[in-house]
Design a protein around this motif. Structure first.
Motif: not given
Ligand code: FEO
Ligand code: CA
Ligand code: CA
Ligand code: CA
Length: 630
Positions: A141, A155, A160, A163, A166, A277, A279
């Motif tokens: 990232s 990361r 959002q 993300t 990614e 991450y 996420w």
């Protein structure tokens, strides 16, 4: 992947018995290796007078570490496709300042790793048209996203939309490619072109399908899952499907490990140990405090039919759950398929899966679910060069309810724990494992293991603090890959022979030919070994691709053919059947401390002002059109 080694799973704890056994075996193994290092010095002097015993005639690339790539003289490099290049109808042109998830889903993904070639038409031997399948392992990232700053923590700072970008840059790609003279091009508008990402619907098949540990609020049946990610290396089946391997899946899940309801599994798989991450901040399924079973749905081999862009990818759980590196196969004497697999973490194991039934060369559809039934084995490498494959079968040996295994689903979901109970050999990060179709032997790249203590060495991993890795070769008993026995030896032990202890090479290996951290391996049609490396910079050299004979006077003589741009590892080496084209995937160029979108360590491959580096697939040919390596 740019995750600190200290963040990797710690692996199983050795028992006292194992420690004593290893201490006894260490002295003999090291004595042999040190002897070889001394021989290397004498050999280098001899070579200056007599010429190299290698079958390769290219001029070696010197050890370097700079912003661009280098290939042997008389060879040419073409960039086939880069991260962000348009792939599907409606894809935007690459603009690193205007990246969106919607655009990325139609563009080539990030960090290309495994490459596979599937001939067109299917089953043909023409050699000029293929489907090229590509894994997109992970994202850097800090190099993808303007303004996000440096380091792997970038990361965790992703918002959002970033993300989602990614997630769209992970997964895989199917491209149609064609040869025109010595050059190759991607066919625009091919009906086969496809992107797969971290949200592509997939089916779960095999013993874990429908198990209670696979059920989530979005999938109460435990049979469907969204996406694949961290797909590292892979393989192909004889019926023309692509096997793509989920590796470090645990970095994507957020939560407190102590709160996971399956403590034994969570600890053994490092769930929550390193959160790389963001996420889980935006999507509940990546927060295991909310969805504790979601991590069980990753870490599998995924089978994809590249010839059918509408097909649903299938997670083949019979092959076990771990940090899968690759999945190359051999055909057993009775026609059953044998898949070799490594679990790429420190002290993890080597596995194979043997299908219950032979494959059917005359009926492709008959092989559709062949990988759902069979036996998973884990390897034990013994002193004296013998080895045994131990079956991971529920109800056999210690794999019983008493030890937490109530079904084969438990065995495959917790394959690492099953391997611990069977006393498999803890290895130095097993990466690619590939059978050599010419000599019938199998080659295991063991990347490194800086955490191995002197009391933890074993015959197949004889070096403590193994920073440079080694390559182990084994021969299945009676030449049959379905056999549970075999013999093994270490062919190459990495590092600079002038500096490092316990290296092992052909004595004629040059000062440019030594390597460190072997990762992907491949064979040309003569069965000669090609070794790609990952993490050379820790030894002060660029990662590279090395060519090596496995037979004759040049055995174990590694020669550097290609050197990667700064920060990159070399992945996916694969040859066309005529050996006249070599494809390479150059992953994470510019990775490293202090490197950012704005001030990257390199802007490879295009060196355009203001643009970050771009992971890319390369085509390498000989300028006279001849065989690579010759
Ligand atoms: Fe993704 Fe094991 O290298
Ligand atoms: Ca790898
Ligand atoms: Ca390989
Ligand atoms: Ca690697």
């Amino acid at each position: 992947m740019d995750i600190s080694e200290d963040d990797r799973d710690p692996g199983p704890e050795p028992t006292i018995g194992q420690l004593i056994e290893r201490r006894l075996s260490r002295r003999g193994a090291l004595a042999g290796l040190a002897g070889t290092a001394l021989a290397a010095i004498a050999g280098a002097a001899a070579r200056a007078q007599s010429g190299s015993p290698s079958s390769f005639t290219f001029k070696e690339v010197p050890h370097v570490n700079d912003p661009t790539h280098h290939v042997a003289d008389d060879y040419e490099v073409q960039v086939l496709i880069r991260w962000g290049d348009p792939m599907l109808p409606g894809a935007p042109a690459f603009d690193p300042h205007k990246l969106t998830a919607e655009g990325q889903k139609l563009q080539f993904g990030y960090n290309n790793d495994f490459l596979g070639l599937h001939p067109l038409p299917a089953g043909s031997t023409s050699g000029d048209r293929f489907l090229l399948v590509v894994n997109h392992e992970y994202t850097n990232s800090n190099l993808m996203l303007a303004g996000i700053g440096e380091g792997r923590d970038a990361r965790l700072r992703a918002d959002q939309p970033q993300t989602e970008l990614e997630m769209a840059a992970h997964g895989g790609a199917v491209l149609e490619i064609a040869r025109e003279g010595r050059r190759w091009r991607v066919i625009d508008g091919s009906r086969y072109a496809r992107r797969i990402d971290a949200n592509t619907p997939m089916r779960i098949a095999g013993p874990a399908a429908g198990d209670a540990k696979m059920k989530t609020s979005a999938d109460p049946d435990g049979k469907q899952v969204l996406g694949m990610f961290n797909n590292c290396a892979g393989g192909e089946t004889p019926w023309g499907t692509w096997l793509t391997c989920e590796e470090n899946f645990y970095f994507y899940f957020t939560g407190d490990q102590a709160k996971h309801p399956e403590q034994a599994l969570a600890k053994r798989y490092g769930i929550g140990r390193t959160i790389a991450y963001a996420w889980g901040k935006y999507f509940d399924r990546f927060n295991f405090e909310k969805e504790p079973n979601e991590p069980h749905r990753f870490g599998w081999i995924v089978e994809i039919d590249p010839y059918d862009p509408q097909s649903t990818p299938v997670k083949r759980t019979a092959l076990g759950r771990f940090a899968h590196e690759g999945c190359h196969h051999a055909v057993a004497k009775d026609g059953r398929i044998v898949c070799y697999m490594g679990d790429d973490s420190r002290f993890e194991y080597v596995y194979k899966f043997v299908t219950a039934k032979p494959w059917n060369p005359n009926d492709r559809a008959a092989n559709r679910d062949l990988l759902d039934e069979g036996t998973l084995y884990v390897a034990r490498f013994d002193e004296g060069g013998a080895m045994t494959w131990l079956p991971l079968v529920h109800g056999q040996g210690p794999l019983t309810a008493e030890n937490g295994f109530t079904s084969q689903a438990d065995v495959v979901i917790g394959a690492r724990r099953a391997g611990d109970l069977l006393k498999a050999t803890p290895m130095d990060r097993p990466e690619d494992i590939e059978p050599n179709r010419i000599n019938g032997r199998v080659y295991v790249a063991l990347s490194n293991n800086g955490a191995r203590k002197p009391e933890q060495v074993n015959p197949a991993n004889p070096r403590a603090k193994n920073d440079h890795g080694h390559i182990l070769e084994f021969a299945p008993k009676d030449g049959d890959h379905a056999s549970t026995g075999g013999t093994w030896e270490i062919v190459i032990a990495g590092g600079d022979p002038a500096k490092d202890e316990g290296t092992k090479y052909n004595p004629a290996t040059s000062a440019d030919g030594w390597l460190t951290c072997p990762d992907n391996v491949a064979f040309d049609s003569k069965g000669r070994l090609w070794i790609a490396t990952d993490s050379g910079e820790t030894a002060g050299i660029a990662d590279g691709l090395y060519a090596c004979d496995v037979a004759g006077p040049g055995r174990a003589l590694t020669r550097q053919f290609f050197a990667a741009p700064k920060g990159a590892e070399v992945c996916g080496p694969i040859f066309t059947p005529d050996d006249r084209t070599l494809f390479l995937a150059i992953q994470h160029p510019g990775e490293g401390k202090g490197s950012t979108f704005e001030t990257p360590a390199t802007r490879w491959p295009d060196f355009k002002a203001g643009e970050p580096p771009r992971p890319s697939v390369l085509v390498i040919t000989k300028k006279d059109g001849g065989v690579i390596g010759s």
